[in-house]
Design an enzyme around this catalytic site. Structure first.
Site, PDB file in Angstrom:
ATOM      1  N   SER A   1       0.835  -1.051   0.003  1.00 25.57           N
ATOM      2  CA  SER A   1       0.187  -0.123  -0.008  1.00 25.57           C
ATOM      3  C   SER A   1       1.203   1.400   0.034  1.00 25.57           C
ATOM      4  O   SER A   1       0.387   2.235  -0.511  1.00 25.57           O
ATOM      5  CB  SER A   1      -0.836   0.054   1.277  1.00 25.57           C
ATOM      6  OG  SER A   1      -0.276  -0.303   2.482  1.00 25.57           O
TER       7      SER A   1
ATOM      8  N   HIS B   1      -5.422  -3.132  -3.036  1.00 27.70           N
ATOM      9  CA  HIS B   1      -4.986  -2.201  -4.057  1.00 27.70           C
ATOM     10  C   HIS B   1      -4.924  -2.635  -5.476  1.00 27.70           C
ATOM     11  O   HIS B   1      -4.888  -2.013  -6.766  1.00 27.70           O
ATOM     12  CB  HIS B   1      -3.669  -1.714  -3.687  1.00 27.70           C
ATOM     13  CG  HIS B   1      -3.824  -0.753  -2.492  1.00 27.70           C
ATOM     14  ND1 HIS B   1      -4.113   0.573  -2.300  1.00 27.70           N
ATOM     15  CD2 HIS B   1      -3.530  -1.166  -1.149  1.00 27.70           C
ATOM     16  CE1 HIS B   1      -4.264   0.942  -1.216  1.00 27.70           C
ATOM     17  NE2 HIS B   1      -3.713   0.248  -0.324  1.00 27.70           N
TER      18      HIS B   1
ATOM     19  N   LYS C   1     -11.675   1.184  -1.898  1.00 27.97           N
ATOM     20  CA  LYS C   1     -10.732   1.652  -2.983  1.00 27.97           C
ATOM     21  C   LYS C   1     -11.290   1.754  -4.495  1.00 27.97           C
ATOM     22  O   LYS C   1     -12.065   2.488  -4.480  1.00 27.97           O
ATOM     23  CB  LYS C   1      -9.302   1.036  -2.686  1.00 27.97           C
ATOM     24  CG  LYS C   1      -8.781   1.330  -1.255  1.00 27.97           C
ATOM     25  CD  LYS C   1      -7.667   0.716  -0.713  1.00 27.97           C
ATOM     26  CE  LYS C   1      -7.401   1.353   0.656  1.00 27.97           C
ATOM     27  NZ  LYS C   1      -6.882   0.211   1.612  1.00 27.97           N
TER      28      LYS C   1
END
Ligand SMILES: *Cc1c(COP(=O)(O)O)cnc(C)c1O
Length: 397
Positions: free
Chosen positions: A182, A210, A242
């Site tokens: 991250s 992610h 995300k």
């Protein structure tokens, strides 16, 4: 003086945090999360969100959340096991299982809770957990609190992992890694990790917060991009906050894994189910991964463009091909100063400092999204390059 005035030395700890340039402050947004945001009456170009596909303010997500609000109301009213599990949650779980090619998926209210939930449910004092040193805090916290033997291996170092596993080859082991790291943006070598696990009673767990939505042919993430089977990665975790532009998280895996989580994962059992409207929005986001697959192409092409320009400008890029493009500054105060200067010039980029990253590796964490235009990326790089040169000049004076 009252004896209990500050029994936990909070004042002193806060002052120390300030002296170390580690004091954190929130900035209050006055607009939706998107490429241009309103902050204290000023418009900024936003290069620090994780809304990689630009879905957080997508009209179709808003529409499906609105329809679900009218159908289900605001709150879920209870935990999933009491009476909070709605057909909106259920439909999303089924779609996620199908999309990830796994038997089942289970929703959690946050990614933090999914990680601590899985680790707490699987591990005990009769097992061990091995984690990449740079794993997300939720994975480290989950491992530390699990009661299992806790070991960290060097970042993406498969030999170091094999060495640690070889010390106690009979112990049931969970090997845990971020898919895309991250704060660094680089990717874990999943095939190599899986092949080490295959020599031991060990499962591999990948947190693809992610990668999910961004990587892989269909957007299913790093596991898809690197072409691993569910048997090689028995525990897949990803978040909905995300690339999917919503909130919450899920774990996907076998029927047995999911049933075990429902029985044993305390952060699943003892919390209110996410609002049904959020699940409905996430289901729409999932369908947009194929309907608007251009978003995936766009964010990755923005990444290549940014790297090309940044390289030409001599900026301190890191080895990353994902939308996370940190610039390694090193010193905490300098990273802060650069972030402040950039803000004044109209760019919003956060400085990431210890303890989130190791001391001496403070960085500007630039993130790209599908919504950024090429002229905006050009403006960003030219401002970064001005700030970077100013820093270099001050350092040599
Ligand atoms: C953001 C993140 C989480 C936490 O997810 P939330 O839903 O924000 O709690 C977990 N793991 C990684 C790698 C993350 O980046």
């Amino acid at each position: 003086m009252m004896r209990q005035a500050d029994p936990f030395d909070l004042q002193e700890r806060l002052l120390k945090q300030q002296a170390q340039h580690r004091y954190r402050q929130r900035q209050t947004l006055e607009s939706p999360q998107q490429a241009h945001v309103q902050l204290q009456g000023k418009t900024l170009l936003n290069f620090c969100s994780n809304d990689y596909l630009g879905l957080a303010n997508h009209p179709k997500l808003i529409e499906s959340a609105g329809a679900a609000l009218r159908r289900f109301g605001t709150g879920s009213g209870a935990s999933h096991l009491v009476c909070g599990h709605s057909s909106a949650h259920h439909a999303l779980e089924e779609a996620l299982a199908e999309f990830t090619g796994r038997e089942r998926a289970l929703l959690f209210s946050t990614g933090y809770m999914a990680n601590t939930g899985v680790l707490g449910a699987l591990l005990s004092n009769e097992s061990q957990v091995l984690e990449d040193r740079l794993n997300h805090a939720s994975l480290l916290d989950g491992g530390l609190h699990s009661g299992a033997r806790f070991k960290r291996y060097r970042h993406n170092d498969v030999d170091d992992l094999a060495r640690l596993l070889g010390k106690q080859p009979e112990l049931p082991s969970l090997v845990v890694t971020d898919g895309v790291f991250s704060m660094d943006g680089d990717c874990a070598p999943l095939a190599e990790l899986a092949s080490v696990c295959a020599d031991y009673p060990a499962w591999l767990m990948v947190d693809d917060a992610h990668g999910f939505g961004v990587l892989g042919k269909t957007g299913a993430g790093l596991i898809e991009a690197q072409n691993l089977s569910p048997a090689q990665v028995p525990v897949m975790m990803a978040t909905l906050g995300k690339a999917l532009g919503c909130a919450g998280a899920f774990v996907a895996g076998s029927e047995t894994l999911i049933e075990a989580l429902i029985q044993f994962a305390r952060p699943y059992i003892y919390t209110t189910a996410m609002p049904p409207a959020m699940a409905a929005a996430a289901l729409t986001a999932l369908s947009l991964l194929s309907e608007e697959s251009w978003r995936r192409d766009q964010v990755l092409s923005n990444v290549r463009y940014f790297r090309q320009l940044a390289q030409e400008a001599g900026l301190p890029l890191m080895l990353s091909e994902t939308p996370i493009q940190p610039l390694l500054i090193g010193d905490e105060a300098l990273a802060m100063q650069m972030a402040t200067n950039l803000r004044e010039a109209g760019f919003w980029i956060t400085a990431i400092r210890p303890p989130t990253v190791p001391a001496g590796t403070s960085r500007l964490r630039v993130t790209l999204t599908a919504e950024h235009q090429s002229h905006e990326i050009e403006r960003l790089v030219s401002q970064l390059s001005i700030e970077w040169q100013r820093l270099a000049q001050e350092a040599t004076l």
